[in-house]
Design an enzyme around this catalytic site. Structure first.
Site, short mmCIF file in Angstrom:
data_model
loop_
_atom_site.label_atom_id
_atom_site.label_comp_id
_atom_site.label_asym_id
_atom_site.label_seq_id
_atom_site.Cartn_x
_atom_site.Cartn_y
_atom_site.Cartn_z
N GLU A 1 -0.71 1.14 -5.53
CA GLU A 1 -0.43 -0.06 -4.76
C GLU A 1 -0.37 -1.30 -5.65
O GLU A 1 -1.36 -1.65 -6.29
CB GLU A 1 -1.53 -0.23 -3.70
CG GLU A 1 -1.82 1.04 -2.90
CD GLU A 1 -3.17 1.01 -2.20
OE1 GLU A 1 -3.78 2.10 -2.04
OE2 GLU A 1 -3.65 -0.11 -1.87
N HIS B 1 0.84 -1.21 0.00
CA HIS B 1 0.00 0.00 0.00
C HIS B 1 0.87 1.26 0.00
O HIS B 1 0.81 2.11 0.88
CB HIS B 1 -0.88 -0.05 1.25
CG HIS B 1 -2.08 0.85 1.23
ND1 HIS B 1 -1.98 2.21 1.10
CD2 HIS B 1 -3.39 0.57 1.34
CE1 HIS B 1 -3.18 2.73 1.15
NE2 HIS B 1 -4.07 1.76 1.28
O1 TA6 Z 1 -6.09 1.14 -0.72
C1 TA6 Z 1 -7.16 2.00 -0.72
C2 TA6 Z 1 -7.96 1.81 0.55
O2 TA6 Z 1 -8.47 0.52 0.62
C3 TA6 Z 1 -9.04 2.88 0.65
O3 TA6 Z 1 -10.32 2.37 0.50
C4 TA6 Z 1 -8.80 3.51 2.02
O4 TA6 Z 1 -9.56 2.95 2.99
C5 TA6 Z 1 -7.32 3.25 2.21
O5 TA6 Z 1 -7.11 1.99 1.70
C6 TA6 Z 1 -6.78 3.42 3.60
O6 TA6 Z 1 -7.15 2.40 4.43
P1 TA6 Z 1 -6.76 2.46 5.99
O7 TA6 Z 1 -7.33 1.21 6.58
O8 TA6 Z 1 -5.25 2.48 6.05
O9 TA6 Z 1 -7.33 3.72 6.54
#
Ligand code: TA6
Length: 332
Positions: free
Chosen positions: A289, A185
């Protein structure tokens, strides 16, 4: 970022020939809130920092000492909260694609240094690397009843490229296979989100997280950003370019074993709603990501999956055509 000052020990690799550079090194030290971290340094000055909490890369700097990853000024370095920024690891579940908490549990577990990693698949010149390992605790087995060994090598290449190689093995003794979804991520640091373009995802199908994961097809041009985005691009090329005009910098993301790519920016409203994220910080980050989401990875006992991410940051003056992303994407 809240927390205590830092302490350390250094192990240096054999000295490299050229007088101007320092020996690649791996330094174990205490980071924020006393959490253990590892600092990798490369001979020409690039560096990276990895916290054992989450197996989480929190910093990647080029040989000018410029930070290339975004880390929120409000990031919380305290379990069970995941660190906001850098490269969180989403395993064994991406986002809400399953019954576990958002993004699984690897990002809020303590990893160990892997003292005896099995031979590394590729012969590498890299000297500045660390091997970490995660195995499920009894508590983990209650929420995800599978035995696994997750090994990751985080390495800095001679040119300052950052490489993350994950190897996940099913060690179930009950003969059961398991399936997982996954993402690196990555939070890229950008000068101004409205000046950024992403190349390599044009015309691809994607699932839009802002529209109940409905499937759409991307238009033909490079992606640009003027509002919240949360898309999962399916079966993408192995190379994606993120062009930061203002900084005259292009990030090249290469991935292996990770067919999908997620693009996320919370924009202003979601930014305000996140306690560990500054209200205006959405202007200076973009998540791209490398992921395996659409089709879960399934492993039988004894089988191992490998997922590799390689990041490089190259000076670019896109407008002068010096470094045309298309050439980057089509080149070696
Ligand atoms: O990768 C994108 C995502 O899944 C978004 O939907 C958003 O929620 C982001 O990740 C961040 O997630 P987190 O759990 O780190 O707040």
């Amino acid at each position: 970022m809240s927390g205590e000052k830092e302490k350390s020990t250094v192990t240096s690799a054999p000295p490299s020939p050229s007088p101007s550079s320092v020996a690649p090194s791996v330094e174990f030290s205490k980071g924020i809130n006393g959490l253990q971290k590892v600092i990798l340094r490369e001979s020409r000055g690039s560096s990276a920092e990895v916290y054992l909490y989450g197996g989480h890369v929190t910093s990647w700097k080029n040989d000018h000492g410029e930070e290339l990853l975004f880390l929120s000024s409000k990031a919380i370095f305290k379990p069970p909260k995941a660190i906001r920024g850098g490269i969180p690891i989403c395993f064994p579940q991406f986002a809400s694609h399953g019954t576990l908490d958002q993004h699984g549990f690897a990002r809020n577990r303590f990893w160990a240094v892997d003292e005896d990693p099995p031979p590394f698949p590729t012969n590498t010149l890299n000297k500045a690397f660390v091997d970490l390992i995660l195995k499920p605790s009894e508590e983990d087995m209650k929420i995800w009843p599978h035995s696994f060994e997750y090994r990751i090598r985080i390495a800095l290449g001679p040119g300052g490229d950052l490489m993350l190689t994950s190897r996940i093995r099913n060690t179930n003794s009950d003969g059961k296979p398991f399936s997982f979804t996954f993402a690196y991520h990555t939070y890229f640091s950008v000068s101004d989100i409205s000046e950024v373009r992403v190349e390599g995802l044009e015309t691809l199908d994607y699932l839009d997280n802002l529209q109940n994961k409905e499937r759409f097809t991307e238009q033909g041009d490079a992606l640009t950003f003027e509002s919240e985005v949360d898309k999962i691009y399916l079966s993408t090329p192995t190379k994606i370019a993120i062009i930061d005009h203002e900084k005259k910098r292009t990030f090249v993301l290469r991935k292996d074993g990770l067919p999908d790519a997620v693009v996320w920016n919370p924009w202003d409203k979601k930014a305000k709603a996140m306690a560990d994220f500054g209200d205006d910080e959405y202007k200076h980050m973009l998540c791209v990501e490398a992921a395996a989401v659409e089709k879960a990875v399934t492993l039988k006992p004894g089988e191992e999956w490998k997922g590799r991410l390689e990041l490089s940051a190259v000076p670019s003056s896109y407008c002068s055509g010096q470094l045309d992303p298309q050439r980057v994407l089509q080149g070696s």
